[in-house]
Write an enzyme that holds these catalytic residues in place. Structure first.
Site, mmCIF file in Angstrom:
data_model
loop_
_atom_site.group_PDB
_atom_site.id
_atom_site.type_symbol
_atom_site.label_atom_id
_atom_site.label_comp_id
_atom_site.label_asym_id
_atom_site.label_seq_id
_atom_site.Cartn_x
_atom_site.Cartn_y
_atom_site.Cartn_z
ATOM 1 N N ARG A 170 7.028 3.007 4.380
ATOM 2 C CA ARG A 170 6.454 2.721 3.052
ATOM 3 C C ARG A 170 5.761 3.941 2.433
ATOM 4 O O ARG A 170 5.051 4.673 3.097
ATOM 5 C CB ARG A 170 5.429 1.595 3.158
ATOM 6 C CG ARG A 170 4.720 1.360 1.830
ATOM 7 C CD ARG A 170 4.005 0.069 1.776
ATOM 8 N NE ARG A 170 2.916 -0.016 2.745
ATOM 9 C CZ ARG A 170 2.138 -1.074 2.850
ATOM 10 N NH1 ARG A 170 2.339 -2.120 2.091
ATOM 11 N NH2 ARG A 170 1.177 -1.107 3.738
ATOM 12 N N ARG A 215 0.079 5.447 3.229
ATOM 13 C CA ARG A 215 -1.264 4.932 3.480
ATOM 14 C C ARG A 215 -1.690 5.263 4.912
ATOM 15 O O ARG A 215 -0.913 5.044 5.846
ATOM 16 C CB ARG A 215 -1.280 3.402 3.296
ATOM 17 C CG ARG A 215 -1.568 2.996 1.881
ATOM 18 C CD ARG A 215 -1.350 1.538 1.624
ATOM 19 N NE ARG A 215 -1.945 0.615 2.565
ATOM 20 C CZ ARG A 215 -1.846 -0.717 2.473
ATOM 21 N NH1 ARG A 215 -1.183 -1.253 1.461
ATOM 22 N NH2 ARG A 215 -2.395 -1.494 3.361
ATOM 23 N N ARG A 230 -3.727 -4.265 12.351
ATOM 24 C CA ARG A 230 -3.734 -5.140 11.164
ATOM 25 C C ARG A 230 -2.951 -6.428 11.437
ATOM 26 O O ARG A 230 -3.339 -7.510 11.006
ATOM 27 C CB ARG A 230 -3.143 -4.406 9.958
ATOM 28 C CG ARG A 230 -4.109 -3.373 9.385
ATOM 29 C CD ARG A 230 -3.407 -2.339 8.536
ATOM 30 N NE ARG A 230 -2.684 -2.882 7.415
ATOM 31 C CZ ARG A 230 -1.610 -2.323 6.866
ATOM 32 N NH1 ARG A 230 -1.128 -1.190 7.349
ATOM 33 N NH2 ARG A 230 -1.025 -2.889 5.852
HETATM 34 P P1 AP5 Z 1 4.765 -4.365 0.596
HETATM 35 O O1 AP5 Z 1 5.200 -5.119 -0.597
HETATM 36 O O2 AP5 Z 1 3.974 -3.123 0.382
HETATM 37 O O3 AP5 Z 1 4.073 -5.337 1.660
HETATM 38 P P2 AP5 Z 1 2.694 -6.111 1.587
HETATM 39 O O4 AP5 Z 1 2.919 -7.495 2.070
HETATM 40 O O5 AP5 Z 1 2.061 -5.953 0.221
HETATM 41 O O6 AP5 Z 1 1.933 -5.295 2.698
HETATM 42 P P3 AP5 Z 1 0.496 -4.624 2.754
HETATM 43 O O7 AP5 Z 1 0.492 -3.738 3.966
HETATM 44 O O8 AP5 Z 1 0.119 -3.968 1.452
HETATM 45 O O9 AP5 Z 1 -0.375 -5.829 2.995
HETATM 46 P P4 AP5 Z 1 -1.714 -5.831 3.625
HETATM 47 O O10 AP5 Z 1 -1.993 -7.235 3.365
HETATM 48 O O11 AP5 Z 1 -1.896 -5.368 4.988
HETATM 49 O O12 AP5 Z 1 -2.482 -4.652 2.821
HETATM 50 P P5 AP5 Z 1 -3.599 -4.733 1.727
HETATM 51 O O13 AP5 Z 1 -3.452 -3.551 0.862
HETATM 52 O O14 AP5 Z 1 -3.649 -6.091 1.117
HETATM 53 O O15 AP5 Z 1 6.111 -4.010 1.433
HETATM 54 C C1 AP5 Z 1 6.029 -3.250 2.622
HETATM 55 C C2 AP5 Z 1 7.246 -2.317 2.689
HETATM 56 O O16 AP5 Z 1 8.423 -3.107 2.854
HETATM 57 C C3 AP5 Z 1 7.458 -1.500 1.406
HETATM 58 O O17 AP5 Z 1 7.879 -0.212 1.789
HETATM 59 C C4 AP5 Z 1 8.571 -2.267 0.659
HETATM 60 O O18 AP5 Z 1 9.373 -1.403 -0.126
HETATM 61 C C5 AP5 Z 1 9.367 -2.877 1.804
HETATM 62 N N1 AP5 Z 1 9.939 -4.183 1.475
HETATM 63 C C6 AP5 Z 1 9.343 -5.179 0.768
HETATM 64 N N2 AP5 Z 1 10.140 -6.248 0.675
HETATM 65 C C7 AP5 Z 1 11.272 -5.934 1.343
HETATM 66 C C8 AP5 Z 1 12.495 -6.646 1.613
HETATM 67 N N3 AP5 Z 1 12.715 -7.893 1.162
HETATM 68 N N4 AP5 Z 1 13.429 -6.019 2.355
HETATM 69 C C9 AP5 Z 1 13.230 -4.761 2.819
HETATM 70 N N5 AP5 Z 1 12.106 -4.028 2.590
HETATM 71 C C10 AP5 Z 1 11.142 -4.615 1.860
HETATM 72 O O19 AP5 Z 1 -4.908 -4.615 2.618
HETATM 73 C C11 AP5 Z 1 -5.297 -3.398 3.221
HETATM 74 C C12 AP5 Z 1 -6.669 -3.564 3.864
HETATM 75 O O20 AP5 Z 1 -7.650 -3.918 2.862
HETATM 76 C C13 AP5 Z 1 -6.782 -4.654 4.925
HETATM 77 O O21 AP5 Z 1 -6.361 -4.218 6.189
HETATM 78 C C14 AP5 Z 1 -8.288 -4.946 4.864
HETATM 79 O O22 AP5 Z 1 -9.038 -3.963 5.543
HETATM 80 C C15 AP5 Z 1 -8.613 -4.828 3.381
HETATM 81 N N6 AP5 Z 1 -8.453 -6.134 2.690
HETATM 82 C C16 AP5 Z 1 -7.556 -6.435 1.721
HETATM 83 N N7 AP5 Z 1 -7.695 -7.717 1.338
HETATM 84 C C17 AP5 Z 1 -8.698 -8.235 2.071
HETATM 85 C C18 AP5 Z 1 -9.294 -9.522 2.149
HETATM 86 N N8 AP5 Z 1 -8.872 -10.552 1.387
HETATM 87 N N9 AP5 Z 1 -10.308 -9.704 3.033
HETATM 88 C C19 AP5 Z 1 -10.763 -8.695 3.787
HETATM 89 N N10 AP5 Z 1 -10.224 -7.465 3.793
HETATM 90 C C20 AP5 Z 1 -9.210 -7.224 2.927
#
Ligand code: AP5
Length: 218
Positions: A127, A160, A171
């Site tokens: 990613r 990232r 995670r």
């Molecule tokens: P992508 O769409 O980027 O996946 P995602 O589900 O959005 O994954 P994230 O890693 O962003 O989710 P996350 O929940 O861990 O991170 P967040 O930023 O929320 O897709 C991933 C990859 O796959 C991409 O390269 C894409 O191109 C590819 N892809 C997508 N669909 C595909 C398909 N169908 N086929 C093939 N490839 C595909 O959180 C980060 C951090 O923030 C957390 O660890 C935590 O510390 C904090 N945080 C965020 N929200 C909270 C909360 N509510 N409470 C507490 N802490 C929080």
């Protein structure tokens, strides 16, 4: 419509939110993006969030809930919103339900994008994210038109730090322990629809839109 996209890190929540929020006229609210913006601005909230995010841990509920409830009160959410990455704990889900109920609103639908662990790790390792607008790309599945540049805003793409294999595994561990219980919570509430997340990006988008349209009719 008040829709939640639920799924593990790498399930495609951000990718799908970009695809479908515009088509459906819903505001896209991504908790991780909001925390990364706070880090970029050097705010106190950003510093707190960074100390948890770099370890692959969840930011404390109190801080996270306050940030999201503030965001969903903004005018662009009046017609509906698509939550990506929130809620992630039962406490967050209950706080959201209570805040919406106080305004006579409720969650319409929870779309759970299901993807195997091997596929999640494969996706996270490939990613790249736009430093400016945070749209995700993938070197294999979804490369940018110009290498290293965002298709939407021309911003610089970067990997990232929390996508390193060690932090990504942490995670996922945190997801299984703290976020998976939400599947039961929303199933019992009759709001959860499971979506097969290992199709191509457009195939998953079509299934999500079909589920939302069925939810509107329901
Ligand atoms: P992508 O769409 O980027 O996946 P995602 O589900 O959005 O994954 P994230 O890693 O962003 O989710 P996350 O929940 O861990 O991170 P967040 O930023 O929320 O897709 C991933 C990859 O796959 C991409 O390269 C894409 O191109 C590819 N892809 C997508 N669909 C595909 C398909 N169908 N086929 C093939 N490839 C595909 O959180 C980060 C951090 O923030 C957390 O660890 C935590 O510390 C904090 N945080 C965020 N929200 C909270 C909360 N509510 N409470 C507490 N802490 C929080």
């Amino acid at each position: 419509m008040h829709v939640i996209l639920l799924g593990a890190p790498g399930a495609g929540k951000g990718t799908q939110a970009v695809q479908i929020s515009g088509r459906l006229g819903l505001a896209h609210i991504a908790s991780g993006d909001l925390f990364r913006q706070e880090q970029g601005s050097g705010s106190e909230l950003g510093k707190i969030a960074k100390s948890y995010m770099e370890k692959g841990l969840l930011v404390p509920d109190e801080v996270t809930v306050r940030m999201i409830l503030g965001r969903i009160a903004a005018p662009d959410c009046a017609k509906g919103f698509l939550l990506d990455g929130f809620p992630r704990t039962l406490e967050q889900a209950k706080a959201l339900d209570q805040a919406l109920a106080e305004e006579g609103k409720s969650i319409s639908l929870v779309l759970y994008i299901k993807v195997s662990t091997e596929e999640l790790l494969r996706r996270l390792s490939g990613r790249w994210i736009c430093r400016n607008c945070q749209v995700p790309y993938n070197i294999v599945e979804l490369p940018p038109k110009v290498p290293g540049k965002c298709d939407y805003c021309g911003g610089e793409l970067y990997q990232r730090p929390d996508d390193s294999e060690e932090t990504a595994r942490k995670r996922l561990e945190v997801y299984f322990a703290q976020t998976m219980p939400l599947i039961e919570y929303y199933t019992e509430a009759g709001k959860l629809v499971e979506i097969e997340g290992e199709k191509g990006i457009e195939g998953v988008a079509q299934d999500l839109i079909a589920a939302i349209e069925a939810g509107i009719v329901r």
